[in-house]
Design a protein around this motif. Structure first.
Motif, short mmCIF file in Angstrom:
data_model
loop_
_atom_site.label_atom_id
_atom_site.label_comp_id
_atom_site.label_asym_id
_atom_site.label_seq_id
_atom_site.Cartn_x
_atom_site.Cartn_y
_atom_site.Cartn_z
N ASP A 1 -10.43 -78.63 -83.68
CA ASP A 1 -11.53 -77.87 -83.09
C ASP A 1 -12.39 -77.22 -84.17
O ASP A 1 -13.63 -77.22 -84.07
N GLU A 2 -11.75 -76.67 -85.19
CA GLU A 2 -12.52 -76.05 -86.27
C GLU A 2 -13.33 -77.09 -87.04
O GLU A 2 -14.48 -76.86 -87.42
N ARG A 3 -12.73 -78.25 -87.25
CA ARG A 3 -13.44 -79.30 -87.99
C ARG A 3 -14.66 -79.79 -87.21
O ARG A 3 -15.74 -79.96 -87.78
N GLN A 4 -14.49 -79.99 -85.89
CA GLN A 4 -15.64 -80.40 -85.09
C GLN A 4 -16.71 -79.32 -85.08
O GLN A 4 -17.91 -79.60 -85.17
N HIS A 5 -16.29 -78.06 -85.00
CA HIS A 5 -17.24 -76.94 -85.04
C HIS A 5 -18.00 -76.93 -86.35
O HIS A 5 -19.23 -76.74 -86.38
N ALA A 6 -17.29 -77.14 -87.46
CA ALA A 6 -17.93 -77.15 -88.77
C ALA A 6 -18.95 -78.29 -88.88
O ALA A 6 -20.05 -78.11 -89.41
N LEU A 7 -18.59 -79.47 -88.38
CA LEU A 7 -19.51 -80.61 -88.44
C LEU A 7 -20.74 -80.37 -87.58
O LEU A 7 -21.87 -80.73 -87.96
N ASP A 8 -20.56 -79.74 -86.42
CA ASP A 8 -21.71 -79.39 -85.58
C ASP A 8 -22.61 -78.40 -86.30
O ASP A 8 -23.84 -78.50 -86.23
N LEU A 9 -22.01 -77.44 -87.00
CA LEU A 9 -22.80 -76.47 -87.75
C LEU A 9 -23.64 -77.15 -88.82
O LEU A 9 -24.79 -76.76 -89.07
N MET A 10 -23.09 -78.18 -89.46
CA MET A 10 -23.82 -78.88 -90.51
C MET A 10 -25.01 -79.64 -89.94
O MET A 10 -26.10 -79.66 -90.52
N VAL A 11 -24.81 -80.27 -88.78
CA VAL A 11 -25.92 -80.96 -88.12
C VAL A 11 -27.00 -79.95 -87.74
O VAL A 11 -28.20 -80.16 -87.97
N ASP A 12 -26.58 -78.82 -87.17
CA ASP A 12 -27.54 -77.82 -86.72
C ASP A 12 -28.19 -77.08 -87.89
O ASP A 12 -29.26 -76.50 -87.73
N HIS A 13 -27.53 -77.09 -89.05
CA HIS A 13 -28.14 -76.46 -90.23
C HIS A 13 -29.40 -77.22 -90.64
O HIS A 13 -30.37 -76.63 -91.09
N GLY B 1 -40.46 -93.11 -76.87
CA GLY B 1 -40.86 -91.83 -76.29
C GLY B 1 -41.26 -90.82 -77.35
O GLY B 1 -41.34 -91.11 -78.55
N PRO B 2 -41.49 -89.58 -76.90
CA PRO B 2 -41.97 -88.53 -77.81
C PRO B 2 -40.88 -88.03 -78.75
O PRO B 2 -39.68 -88.29 -78.53
N VAL B 3 -41.29 -87.30 -79.77
CA VAL B 3 -40.34 -86.67 -80.68
C VAL B 3 -39.52 -85.64 -79.90
O VAL B 3 -40.08 -84.83 -79.15
N PRO B 4 -38.20 -85.63 -80.01
CA PRO B 4 -37.37 -84.65 -79.30
C PRO B 4 -37.77 -83.22 -79.65
O PRO B 4 -38.23 -82.94 -80.76
N ASP B 5 -37.55 -82.33 -78.72
CA ASP B 5 -37.96 -80.93 -78.92
C ASP B 5 -37.29 -80.30 -80.12
O ASP B 5 -37.92 -79.53 -80.86
N ASP B 6 -35.99 -80.60 -80.34
CA ASP B 6 -35.30 -79.97 -81.47
C ASP B 6 -35.88 -80.43 -82.80
O ASP B 6 -36.08 -79.62 -83.72
N VAL B 7 -36.21 -81.72 -82.89
CA VAL B 7 -36.80 -82.25 -84.13
C VAL B 7 -38.21 -81.70 -84.30
O VAL B 7 -38.61 -81.32 -85.41
N ARG B 8 -38.97 -81.62 -83.22
CA ARG B 8 -40.33 -81.09 -83.29
C ARG B 8 -40.33 -79.63 -83.77
O ARG B 8 -41.09 -79.27 -84.66
N ARG B 9 -39.45 -78.83 -83.19
CA ARG B 9 -39.40 -77.41 -83.57
C ARG B 9 -39.05 -77.25 -85.04
O ARG B 9 -39.63 -76.41 -85.74
N ARG B 10 -38.08 -78.04 -85.51
CA ARG B 10 -37.68 -77.93 -86.91
C ARG B 10 -38.81 -78.35 -87.84
O ARG B 10 -39.08 -77.68 -88.85
N ALA B 11 -39.49 -79.43 -87.51
CA ALA B 11 -40.59 -79.89 -88.34
C ALA B 11 -41.71 -78.84 -88.38
O ALA B 11 -42.27 -78.54 -89.45
N GLU B 12 -42.01 -78.27 -87.25
CA GLU B 12 -43.06 -77.26 -87.19
C GLU B 12 -42.65 -75.99 -87.94
O GLU B 12 -43.47 -75.34 -88.59
N GLN B 13 -41.36 -75.66 -87.87
CA GLN B 13 -40.85 -74.51 -88.61
C GLN B 13 -41.06 -74.70 -90.11
O GLN B 13 -41.31 -73.75 -90.85
N LEU B 14 -40.95 -75.95 -90.56
CA LEU B 14 -41.11 -76.28 -91.97
C LEU B 14 -42.55 -76.61 -92.34
O LEU B 14 -42.81 -77.10 -93.44
N GLY B 15 -43.49 -76.35 -91.44
CA GLY B 15 -44.90 -76.48 -91.79
C GLY B 15 -45.58 -77.75 -91.34
O GLY B 15 -46.75 -77.97 -91.67
N ALA B 16 -44.88 -78.62 -90.60
CA ALA B 16 -45.48 -79.87 -90.18
C ALA B 16 -46.38 -79.65 -88.97
O ALA B 16 -46.17 -78.74 -88.17
N SER B 17 -47.37 -80.52 -88.84
CA SER B 17 -48.22 -80.53 -87.66
C SER B 17 -47.81 -81.74 -86.83
O SER B 17 -47.91 -82.89 -87.28
#
Length: 229
Positions: free
Chosen positions: A124-136, A208-224
């Motif tokens: 469980d801890e290992r899966q949690h850690a891997l999820d954190l890395m993806v979300d990082h 289809g369109p860019v997923p919301d999570d990817v869009r938000r991250r790109a915009e956070q980093l300055g992308a249009s």
């Protein structure tokens, strides 16, 4: 919250005035940076390797846990098992154009974490850690993609390093030029550096369109990002 530099090994000597003791500043750097470098004894020779990482401030270790990962077949991962390691994270924020070579520098934020690398055996801890890395990399992404298979988990090792023993050093602003150099040379300063992302680029299988999570991250980093992309 315990202050930084709790030991002599992480107490700054040279340029100690650039040291920071607020753990919140360390956490802010680890939240921003994307790459860590892990240094260890690889069996008679030093080895420093870049790796993805993530932090869990509510993790099982004192003052939080830094997670790093690699292949179970990688020799460095096995060498790090139970060993003392050094993890460094650096962000370069500017180039300092001084009036002398001695004062030429960079603006930076850099952290050094020392500790014993613990192999994460609990599933469980290992899966949690891997999820954190993806979300990082892309916050919220782990919840929207396929879960790892048993084979993938078996091929992946996760190491945990406690954040207790750490130091943080920060340089900001322009050069520390000598008065004579300022009098003889009319200009000195610094060039700010920023990380700027481009718009997400889908692969050949994307639909289809860019997923919301990817869009938000790109915009956070300055992308249009176009609304219908």
């Amino acid at each position: 919250m315990a202050p930084l530099s709790p030991t002599a090994r992480t107490t700054l000597g040279r340029l100690a005035e650039k040291g920071r003791t607020d753990r919140a500043e360390l956490h802010a750097l680890l939240d921003t940076a994307l790459v860590a470098h892990v240094g260890l004894d690889a069996g008679g020779y030093p080895l420093v390797l870049p790796t993805a990482f993530a932090v869990d401030l509510d993790g099982p270790d004192r003052d939080g846990t830094l997670y790093i990962h690699g292949s179970t077949a990688a020799r460095w991962i096995n060498a790090a098992r139970g060993a003392k390691v050094c993890v460094t994270v650096t962000e370069v924020d500017g180039l300092v154009a001084a009036r002398s070579g001695f004062e030429s520098s960079m603006n930076y934020r850099t952290a050094v974490v020392l500790g014993e690398a613990r192999v994460v055996e609990d599933a469980d801890e290992r899966q949690h850690a891997l999820d954190l890395m993806v979300d990082h990399m892309v916050p919220g992404r782990a919840a929207t993609i396929r879960r790892p298979t048993r084979k993938e988990l078996a091929a992946t090792q996760v190491l945990a390093v406690p954040l207790h023993e750490a130091s943080l050093k920060v340089r900001q602003g322009g050069p520390d030029d000598e008065d004579d150099d300022v009098a003889d040379n009319p200009w000195g300063g610094h060039i700010p550096l920023y990380r700027i992302a481009g718009a997400p680029v889908g692969d050949e299988g994307s639909r289809g369109p860019v997923p919301d999570d990817v869009r938000r991250r790109a915009e956070q980093l300055g992308a249009s990002v176009e609304a219908d992309s």
